[in-house]
Scaffold this active site. Structure first.
Site, mmCIF file in Angstrom:
data_model
loop_
_atom_site.group_PDB
_atom_site.id
_atom_site.type_symbol
_atom_site.label_atom_id
_atom_site.label_comp_id
_atom_site.label_asym_id
_atom_site.label_seq_id
_atom_site.Cartn_x
_atom_site.Cartn_y
_atom_site.Cartn_z
ATOM 1 N N ARG A 144 0.806 -1.306 0.205
ATOM 2 C CA ARG A 144 0.002 -0.128 -0.220
ATOM 3 C C ARG A 144 0.711 0.967 0.126
ATOM 4 O O ARG A 144 0.534 2.486 -0.494
ATOM 5 C CB ARG A 144 -0.879 -0.256 1.194
ATOM 6 C CG ARG A 144 -1.829 -1.005 1.121
ATOM 7 C CD ARG A 144 -2.974 -1.201 2.010
ATOM 8 N NE ARG A 144 -2.418 -2.045 3.341
ATOM 9 C CZ ARG A 144 -3.539 -2.277 4.138
ATOM 10 N NH1 ARG A 144 -4.739 -1.473 4.562
ATOM 11 N NH2 ARG A 144 -2.906 -3.284 4.892
ATOM 12 N N SER B 146 -0.667 -7.695 10.594
ATOM 13 C CA SER B 146 -1.994 -7.860 11.571
ATOM 14 C C SER B 146 -1.681 -9.703 12.887
ATOM 15 O O SER B 146 -1.189 -10.400 12.128
ATOM 16 C CB SER B 146 -2.910 -8.035 11.216
ATOM 17 O OG SER B 146 -2.963 -8.984 10.405
ATOM 18 N N CYS C 204 0.812 0.791 15.998
ATOM 19 C CA CYS C 204 0.367 -0.625 16.965
ATOM 20 C C CYS C 204 0.627 -0.357 18.167
ATOM 21 O O CYS C 204 -0.162 -0.666 19.504
ATOM 22 C CB CYS C 204 1.348 -1.602 16.805
ATOM 23 S SG CYS C 204 2.486 -1.684 17.331
HETATM 24 P P1 NAD Z 1 -1.531 -6.800 7.510
HETATM 25 O O1 NAD Z 1 -1.078 -8.277 8.217
HETATM 26 O O2 NAD Z 1 -2.786 -6.885 6.909
HETATM 27 O O3 NAD Z 1 -0.274 -6.787 6.461
HETATM 28 C C1 NAD Z 1 1.388 -7.200 6.712
HETATM 29 C C2 NAD Z 1 2.054 -7.215 6.223
HETATM 30 O O4 NAD Z 1 1.340 -9.046 5.268
HETATM 31 C C3 NAD Z 1 1.827 -7.169 4.308
HETATM 32 O O5 NAD Z 1 3.403 -6.324 3.502
HETATM 33 C C4 NAD Z 1 0.942 -7.623 3.904
HETATM 34 O O6 NAD Z 1 1.319 -7.422 2.012
HETATM 35 C C5 NAD Z 1 1.145 -8.527 3.848
HETATM 36 N N1 NAD Z 1 -0.342 -9.995 3.902
HETATM 37 C C6 NAD Z 1 -1.077 -9.213 3.992
HETATM 38 N N2 NAD Z 1 -2.176 -10.680 3.565
HETATM 39 C C7 NAD Z 1 -1.377 -11.255 3.784
HETATM 40 C C8 NAD Z 1 -1.382 -12.667 3.516
HETATM 41 N N3 NAD Z 1 -3.013 -13.537 3.178
HETATM 42 N N4 NAD Z 1 -0.658 -13.956 3.564
HETATM 43 C C9 NAD Z 1 0.628 -13.272 3.385
HETATM 44 N N5 NAD Z 1 0.758 -12.185 3.853
HETATM 45 C C10 NAD Z 1 -0.200 -11.102 3.354
HETATM 46 O O7 NAD Z 1 -1.361 -5.225 7.971
HETATM 47 P P2 NAD Z 1 -1.284 -4.016 7.944
HETATM 48 O O8 NAD Z 1 -2.655 -3.569 7.483
HETATM 49 O O9 NAD Z 1 -0.460 -3.784 6.731
HETATM 50 O O10 NAD Z 1 -0.070 -3.528 8.913
HETATM 51 C C11 NAD Z 1 -1.347 -3.327 10.115
HETATM 52 C C12 NAD Z 1 -1.661 -4.132 11.386
HETATM 53 O O11 NAD Z 1 -0.172 -4.000 12.203
HETATM 54 C C13 NAD Z 1 -2.178 -3.512 12.526
HETATM 55 O O12 NAD Z 1 -3.082 -5.310 13.002
HETATM 56 C C14 NAD Z 1 -0.867 -3.422 13.252
HETATM 57 O O13 NAD Z 1 -1.447 -3.866 14.440
HETATM 58 C C15 NAD Z 1 -0.151 -4.245 13.361
HETATM 59 N N6 NAD Z 1 1.414 -3.517 13.126
HETATM 60 C C16 NAD Z 1 1.926 -4.726 14.742
HETATM 61 C C17 NAD Z 1 3.223 -3.604 15.220
HETATM 62 C C18 NAD Z 1 3.672 -4.646 16.471
HETATM 63 O O14 NAD Z 1 4.802 -4.051 16.953
HETATM 64 N N7 NAD Z 1 2.873 -5.596 17.032
HETATM 65 C C19 NAD Z 1 3.497 -2.768 14.594
HETATM 66 C C20 NAD Z 1 3.236 -2.097 14.020
HETATM 67 C C21 NAD Z 1 1.790 -2.293 12.927
#
Ligand code: NAD
Length: 541
Positions: free
Chosen positions: A219, A268, A323
């Site tokens: 994104r 996530s 997060c």
């Molecule tokens: P997301 O889980 O949708 O995506 C994260 C990554 O996973 C991206 O690179 C995406 O391309 C990939 N992805 C998405 N769907 C996938 C699938 N089905 N199979 C394999 N890979 C896949 O998260 P987001 O919307 O980009 O980010 C927000 C989330 O991240 C929130 O839940 C937030 O709390 C979390 N977050 C956590 C931390 C932490 O340190 N705990 C830090 C930042 C963000």
């Protein structure tokens, strides 16, 4: 040339030449690409992949990258297929032997130079964040600074890799442990910190002698590619860091490639859990950091004005897309809750929402139209479930940016633990106040929640604060600090379903995650000593 000089008795190093920002060509951005892919028949600039130190394109699926402030698609990002991921891993595998053999101090010097290039280009990187993520520029600069601090820490890797040595563990025998690199490692990162989270991962991984394949969020991918380009300029050999853009197809290809030895994931919880399970099944080392729902406890003795100001930034900063954001306040006592709600209402009325490029704004748009719809859906659900919507930001319109993904701050009172808006991560500018009657009740709520990323307590009572930080089942705790994000020389990670795996991100845990320990026992018998065979287990007895 860097000039060294003594200033006020301290040795300082001046890198004037590096401080001069010079115009960088955006190698990863191809203007008006023409391809055979019909879905790409428009003339948007195209973002490719960074493999072997070069921009790489291909006939791939693609998706649009939006400016969330205008709602307009401005770029197109290619989504890697299996072959492209394989090419990135080939490149990382090829670069590994020479990089592993490079002295740690030389690897660290690349990090030092990268640190200065990032400083010099901080505004450019922050500008890319504002353009593609939407966060306000000052917030974006904070993200870049936190990323730089991780590069600084990676420059200390030689110190962290020293291992342990013991002389005379037996007759003429010395023993020592070494931390050796793993080989090709990979990272998958979320949209909300597109520059910082990749810098949590790959600088330490490569400083420890590994090579790396990064899969940033599709994104808002540009900042990760720009930093990769700067890394080559800093002296990182081609192939040591590769960036592939993509979605599930690219992620699965990375997990399934047997040459990738370790995976770091931030995103996530459902995806974190999936990546952890599939990665472990393939025999990889995996750390997967997931979602969060962080509670802030406000005690009756707290400095309410300061607590309210702290909560404003923690709840609405970056449009709640952090997060470590605070989406829930747990107020101890009705008087505390009334005062907090009154203070929040007053400060929300002063908030400015608009494009992140405008320095006067406090909050920008959400990342996508779909995410905005999702957050608005949660607000409606809160109303339907009976929470009191004290401030309703759903209808906010930003003049001149009517198609942007904006919404205003929302504030709920009387949120109950049975409600969906209490239980689920909303990841938007929605703050809920829960009323309880004691610290014990507040702590039980937090402990019972599925997530355990961060929490904080506002109080003047040292005993209560100490009890809270000692017992609460959460990984990162703030005492009168709303966003207790550890500095780069400590590690970052939650508890419960906010993390899968043992080692936390960045800091000392990262040096452990990206290395494996080897123990060596060595004997150089004194000349002339002859010994017969011994069949008992060797010991010092
Ligand atoms: P997301 O889980 O949708 O995506 C994260 C990554 O996973 C991206 O690179 C995406 O391309 C990939 N992805 C998405 N769907 C996938 C699938 N089905 N199979 C394999 N890979 C896949 O998260 P987001 O919307 O980009 O980010 C927000 C989330 O991240 C929130 O839940 C937030 O709390 C979390 N977050 C956590 C931390 C932490 O340190 N705990 C830090 C930042 C963000």
């Amino acid at each position: 040339m860097a000039a060294r000089r003594l200033a006020r008795g301290r040795l300082t190093v001046s890198f004037e030449c590096l401080r001069q920002p010079r115009e960088h060509v955006e190698h990863w951005l191809i203007p008006k690409l023409q391809t055979r892919d019909r879905s790409m028949s428009d003339t948007l600039p195209t973002i490719g992949h960074w493999i072997d130190g070069k921009n790489v394109l291909g006939e791939h699926r693609s998706q649009e990258v939006f400016d969330p402030a205008t709602g307009k698609a401005e770029k197109r990002v290619l989504l890697a297929d299996l072959e492209t991921v394989k090419a990135a891993v080939d490149s990382a595998q090829k670069a590994y032997p020479a990089w592993r053999a490079t002295p740690p101090l030389k690897r660290a010097r690349v990090m030092m130079k990268l640190r200065h290039l990032l400083e010099a280009n901080a505004e450019k990187v922050a500008g890319l964040l504002t353009e593609e993520h939407g966060k306000v520029f000052g917030d974006a600069m904070g993200e870049v600074q936190r990323g730089i601090e991780n590069v600084e820490y990676a420059a200390c890797a030689p110190e962290l890799l020293k291992g342990e040595h013991s002389r005379n563990v037996g007759p003429d025998i010395d023993g020592w442990s070494e931390l050796q690199p793993l080989g090709v490692t990979a990272g998958i990162t979320p949209f909300n910190f597109p520059a910082m989270v990749p810098l949590w991962m790959w600088p330490m991984a490569v400083a420890c002698g590994n090579t790396f394949v990064l899969k940033p969020s599709e994104r808002d991918p540009s900042s990760a590619l720009f930093v990769a380009q700067l890394a080559v300029e800093a002296g990182l050999p081609p192939g040591v860091l590769n960036v592939v853009n993509g979605d599930k197809e690219a992620v699965d290809a990375l997990i399934d490639d047997p040459r990738v030895h370790a995976l770091s994931f931030v995103g996530s919880t459902p995806i974190a859990e999936y990546i952890y399970a599939r990665g472990c099944e393939k025999g990889k080392r995996v750390q997967a950091l997931g979602g969060a729902k962080n509670h802030a406890v406000v005690m009756p003795d707290a400095d309410i004005d300061n607590a309210v100001s702290a909560l404003m930034g923690a709840a609405y900063g970056s449009c709640g897309e952090r997060c470590m954001a605070i989406p829930l306040v747990v107020a101890v006592g009705d008087d505390t809750a009334d005062a907090v709600v009154k203070g929040l209402r007053a400060q929300i009325a002063e908030m400015k929402v608009g494009p992140g490029k405008d320095a006067n704004n406090d909050m920008g748009p959400l990342i996508t139209k779909a995410h905005r719809e999702k957050v608005l859906g949660y607000v409606q659900q809160g109303v339907d479930e009976g929470a009191t919507l004290v401030v309703d930001g759903r209808d906010l319109k930003v003049a001149g940016h009517e198609d942007g993904f904006f919404m205003g701050p929302c504030l709920f009172d009387h949120v109950k633990p049975s409600m969906v808006i209490y239980q689920e991560e909303i990841f938007g500018p929605v703050l809920g106040v829960v009323r309880v009657s004691s610290l014990e009740e507040a702590m039980k709520l937090i402990d019972d929640h599925e997530y355990g990323n961060g929490t904080c307590i506002f109080t003047r009572d040292g005993e209560a604060a100490r009890y809270f930080s000692d017992h609460i089942l959460v990984g990162m705790v703030g005492i009168n600090v709303p966003l207790p994000v550890p500095v780069a020389y400590h590690s970052f990670g939650g508890w419960k379903r906010s993390i899968f795996g043992d080692l936390h991100a960045y800091g000392p845990d990262a040096a452990r995650f990206y290395t494996k320990r080897k123990q060596i026992t060595q004997r150089w018998p004194s000349a002339g000593v002859r010994e017969g065979a011994k069949f008992s287990f060797p010991s010092t007895k």
